[in-house]
Design an enzyme around this catalytic site. Structure first.
Site, PDB file in Angstrom:
ATOM      1  N   ASP A  89       0.680  -1.028   0.064  1.00  0.00           N
ATOM      2  CA  ASP A  89       0.037   0.162   0.105  1.00  0.00           C
ATOM      3  C   ASP A  89       0.925   1.221   0.040  1.00  0.00           C
ATOM      4  O   ASP A  89       1.838   1.124   0.299  1.00  0.00           O
ATOM      5  CB  ASP A  89      -0.984   0.098   1.239  1.00  0.00           C
ATOM      6  CG  ASP A  89      -1.628   1.251   1.534  1.00  0.00           C
ATOM      7  OD1 ASP A  89      -2.561   1.639   0.661  1.00  0.00           O
ATOM      8  OD2 ASP A  89      -1.484   1.873   2.679  1.00  0.00           O
ATOM      9  N   ASP A 117      -0.225   5.067   1.106  1.00  0.00           N
ATOM     10  CA  ASP A 117      -0.431   6.055   2.156  1.00  0.00           C
ATOM     11  C   ASP A 117      -0.470   5.299   3.439  1.00  0.00           C
ATOM     12  O   ASP A 117      -1.293   4.387   3.706  1.00  0.00           O
ATOM     13  CB  ASP A 117      -1.779   6.681   2.105  1.00  0.00           C
ATOM     14  CG  ASP A 117      -1.722   7.583   0.654  1.00  0.00           C
ATOM     15  OD1 ASP A 117      -0.673   8.828   0.812  1.00  0.00           O
ATOM     16  OD2 ASP A 117      -2.635   7.674  -0.197  1.00  0.00           O
TER      17      ASP A 117
END
Length: 218
Positions: free
Chosen positions: A10, A12
C-alpha cells in the site's frame, strides 16, 4: 527458497507518512463546503478506499454534485493549499532496496488514483523500485481483490508466493479476499489491535521489523 516472490505495498500510511495530511485535507474540505466535519477516526477508517467509496462511507446521503465538489476541493487542498508534511517513512527506501537485493519483486496497490500515484512516485524517486502498480481508478476499491488479482496475473505469481503490506484493515482484507498472506504495519491508519482482527501473518511497528517478517522462512 524465498517465502515470497512478490511483495505488494500500500502507499498512504505504509510507505508515505501521509495519514495526517489526508485527515487535515478531508476535514478542511468539509468545512469549506459547510458539511459535517468527520472525526480523525472516521477519516482514518476510509484511508485506502477509493475516493468514491470513501465518500460513500463518510457522506452516504450526499448528492452526486456535492461529492464532485468534495473531490475538487479535496484535490486542491491536498495538492496546493495544505502544508502538512507527508514524507516517506524513515527506512522505507532502505527496506525497498534490501528487498530488491534479496531478489523480491515489488509492486504497489493503492487507494490513490493513477495520477496521484505517478506524482508521488516521481516526487520521491521511488518509481525505479516497483515492477508494477494498480490504483483505485483502475480496479474495484479495496477490499475487493481485483487490484491484487491483476498484479498476480500480470507478473505470473501464484497467490501463495505473494504478500500484501498495509496499514489498514482494507489492505489486509483485500489480501485475504485474494487468497494471499498479509502483513500489517501499525504506524499508519489503524492500530495493531485493529489490524490483527484481519488475521495477517504478522503485525509490525517498524521498517526493520517489516523486513524480518517479509523474509522469514516458513
Amino acid at each position: 527458497m524465498k517465502r515470497y516472490e512478490l511483495v505488494i505495498f500500500d502507499w498512504d500510511g505504509t510507505l508515505m507518512d501521509s495519514v495526517g495530511k489526508i485527515v487535515a485535507c478531508m476535514q478542511q474540505t468539509a468545512k469549506e463546503l459547510n458539511l459535517l466535519v468527520p472525526t480523525e477516526t472516521a477519516v482514518r477508517d476510509i484511508i485506502g478506499l477509493s475516493m468514491d467509496e470513501a465518500l460513500n462511507v463518510l457522506y452516504p446521503s450526499a448528492s452526486h454534485q456535492t461529492r464532485q465538489n468534495m473531490i475538487n476541493v479535496y484535490r486542491e487542498q491536498y495538492l496546493q493549499l495544505n502544508q502538512t508534511p507527508s514524507p516517506v517513512f524513515d527506512g522505507a527506501e532502505e527496506l525497498l532496496l534490501s528487498l530488491k537485493a534479496s531478489g523480491h519483486q515489488l509492486a504497489v496497490a493503492t487507494g490513490k488514483a493513477r495520477a496521484g500515484l505517478n506524482r508521488v512516485l516521481h516526487e520521491t524517486g521511488f518509481t525505479q523500485h516497483f515492477v508494477a502498480s494498480r490504483c483505485a481508478d483502475e480496479a474495484h476499491s479495496k477490499p475487493h481483490p481485483q487490484m491484487l488479482q491483476q498484479l498476480l496475473q500480470q507478473l505470473t505469481v501464484a497467490p501463495e508466493k505473494a504478500v500484501m503490506i498495509g496499514d489498514s484493515i482494507h489492505d489486509l482484507n483485500m489480501a485475504r479476499n485474494a487468497g494471499m498472506d498479509a502483513i500489517g504495519v501499525s504506524y499508519g491508519a489503524h492500530s495493531a489491535e485493529r489490524l490483527s482482527a484481519a488475521l495477517p501473518v504478522a503485525v509490525v511497528s517498524s521498517t526493520p521489523d517489516l523486513y524480518i517478517a517479509i523474509t522469514a522462512q516458513r
